[in-house]
Enzyme design. Sequence first.
Site, PDB file in Angstrom:
ATOM      1  N   SER A  48      11.016 -96.961 -13.489  1.00 37.69           N
ATOM      2  CA  SER A  48      10.217 -97.843 -13.955  1.00 37.69           C
ATOM      3  C   SER A  48      10.859 -99.145 -14.154  1.00 37.69           C
ATOM      4  O   SER A  48      11.670 -99.536 -13.364  1.00 37.69           O
ATOM      5  CB  SER A  48       9.285 -97.411 -15.030  1.00 37.69           C
TER       6      SER A  48
ATOM      7  N   ASP B 130      -6.031 -83.757   2.740  1.00 37.84           N
ATOM      8  CA  ASP B 130      -4.948 -82.856   2.526  1.00 37.84           C
ATOM      9  C   ASP B 130      -4.365 -82.307   3.711  1.00 37.84           C
ATOM     10  O   ASP B 130      -3.221 -81.869   3.914  1.00 37.84           O
ATOM     11  CB  ASP B 130      -5.502 -81.830   1.666  1.00 37.84           C
TER      12      ASP B 130
ATOM     13  N   ASP C 267      -1.263 -83.454   6.852  1.00 35.02           N
ATOM     14  CA  ASP C 267       0.219 -82.984   6.962  1.00 35.02           C
ATOM     15  C   ASP C 267       0.547 -81.549   7.422  1.00 35.02           C
ATOM     16  O   ASP C 267       1.736 -81.257   7.701  1.00 35.02           O
ATOM     17  CB  ASP C 267       0.837 -83.269   5.677  1.00 35.02           C
TER      18      ASP C 267
ATOM     19  N   ASP D 240      -2.122 -77.747   0.792  1.00 37.17           N
ATOM     20  CA  ASP D 240      -1.435 -77.418  -0.476  1.00 37.17           C
ATOM     21  C   ASP D 240      -1.839 -78.323  -1.928  1.00 37.17           C
ATOM     22  O   ASP D 240      -0.737 -78.273  -2.669  1.00 37.17           O
ATOM     23  CB  ASP D 240       0.022 -77.379  -0.271  1.00 37.17           C
TER      24      ASP D 240
ATOM     25  N   ILE E 175      -1.333 -81.347  -1.774  1.00 41.26           N
ATOM     26  CA  ILE E 175      -0.377 -82.505  -1.821  1.00 41.26           C
ATOM     27  C   ILE E 175      -0.358 -83.207  -0.537  1.00 41.26           C
ATOM     28  O   ILE E 175      -0.570 -83.057   0.475  1.00 41.26           O
ATOM     29  CB  ILE E 175       1.112 -82.056  -1.793  1.00 41.26           C
TER      30      ILE E 175
ATOM     31  N   ASP F 278       2.443 -91.693  -7.146  1.00 40.73           N
ATOM     32  CA  ASP F 278       2.892 -92.687  -8.532  1.00 40.73           C
ATOM     33  C   ASP F 278       1.381 -93.551  -8.515  1.00 40.73           C
ATOM     34  O   ASP F 278       1.435 -94.416  -7.541  1.00 40.73           O
ATOM     35  CB  ASP F 278       3.887 -93.408  -8.339  1.00 40.73           C
TER      36      ASP F 278
ATOM     37  N   HIS G  18       4.557 -90.755 -11.612  1.00 40.05           N
ATOM     38  CA  HIS G  18       5.231 -92.055 -11.966  1.00 40.05           C
ATOM     39  C   HIS G  18       6.502 -91.587 -12.847  1.00 40.05           C
ATOM     40  O   HIS G  18       6.270 -91.046 -14.071  1.00 40.05           O
ATOM     41  CB  HIS G  18       4.511 -92.930 -12.935  1.00 40.05           C
TER      42      HIS G  18
END
Length: 533
Positions: free
Chosen positions: A188, A257, A260, A264, A266, A403, A443
């Site tokens: 950060s 989702d 990709d 999952d 992610i 993030d 983050h």
Amino acid sequence: MRISSVAALSTLLIFAPVSALVPAKFINDCTNFATGFENENTEVLSSTYVLKGAVIPLPDSCSLTVTSRANFCRVKLNVTTSSSSRVIMEAWLPTNWNNKGKRLLMTGTAGWGGCLIFEDMAWTSGLGFAAIGHDSGHVGVVATGFTNPEVWKDWVYRSVLVATQAGKAATNHFYKTSLSKSYYMGCSSGGRHALKLAQDYPDEYDGILAAAPAVYWPNLEVAEAIIARTVGAEGSPTYLTQAQWEAVDAATMAQCDGIDGVIDGILENPARCDFHPETLLCGPGQTWLLNGCLTVAQIQTVKKLYSPVYSNGGRYIYPGLVPGGLPSQGIILKYGPSAGAGPRDFLRYVVKNNPSYDLSQFNLDTADEMVDNDWSGVHSNKSDLGGLQASGNKLLLYHGLADVLIPPAVSYEYYNSVSLNMSLTSSGLDPFFRFFPISGLGHCARGKGANYVGGPQQVQYFPGAADNVPAGNSALMSLVKWVERGQAPETMRAYKLGLLGETLGQKDHCKYPLRTTYKGHGNPNNKGSWECT
């Protein structure tokens, strides 16, 4: 050099239940650290021997406590930077330093700084580094001191520079030999310092680890101000609750989702997610309480936050929030009742020098003012890393793709700007600058994926990780291997951890511009199910 009365009296040891035997000479040298120590404008405040397992309170309510992971000499220094500013710093000098590579590690700060990140210092001193930390030139997490331009300069760049010089001097003095290699790691605003070092002081560190760097700082503050105004106060028509953001996230996953190749939870490449929040729109007579839907005003809020930020004349300012990460840290809620503390404080104490300034006064002309001025070099976006390239030193950058505080797009933008400015392809940058996008990482820490990489500001959020995850696979030690053995990282190992730090999955994230790609079969929590394409 001045020696304070505190240093003269600092002979009290902090005891722990158990400790390995430590040579009396080490303890004596620690107690008498101030004797013969010289560094410009530096005062020794205290030198105290600390046993492994000791519980150390963090100063100024920055956190609660941290447990030491090594026997070490704790040295506290005050470095004067001007007639009206100073930096408080500490050096944690472990007993096993000589047989652990004689390395120094500077830890970064976070947000407005003001707090040493003791968790990172405990972890790295436990690995044998001489761990250094500093308060960035003021006490606590508030920005009120920035009305003094000297304190602002400390936060922007000077604190890390003087702490580096004093930390090296303290390490060499204590061990009575020269350190071998020096490293910096920060996330950060600490990541912004990392880029500042690579850009302006490339000879200071052999290796620099930058995580989610707050590059383009004024642009970030403009974006946060606009987000705060867009979301509005809690209860306003444009405001979304945490539960509503979770619904937005669920709808995002439902739409994106599978892009990709695996379901999952992610998003491996959030930039490919063209999310349409209109699927959550309430019909006639429908409400959130009865139907779990959103109003037109709330849908507009979502669309604006997911879109890039522009100023007058369509001037691009900053990328929009990343899909797939909104509720994972609850950060978005800070734009309600506490509306935009970051940009508000930047405007109050730096831009306008008016403590009563409120974001209700913010407009796009102010946005241009924030972006167009240098503010002592706070942008930290210089794209010529020729000095770093010539030095032979290394910059390792990673950014979480979930993030929501600093969108990962800024790291892509910075990396690509360096490539263009230096007329170097990725293979040309590889000898000194590598970038790893980490899917599912929020983050600095947290998030839903395999997100523990062993970098700055991570150990405090993953209890047990320092004991259960092999340190040799960490981002930090990958940087060490690159610097000291020439083993350049092609992937960055990440762990999905349980509540006690146990490993639930692993994943090797690929170096940009390659993509971490699902092979089409296998458990997505198994690193063997992924490849770089």
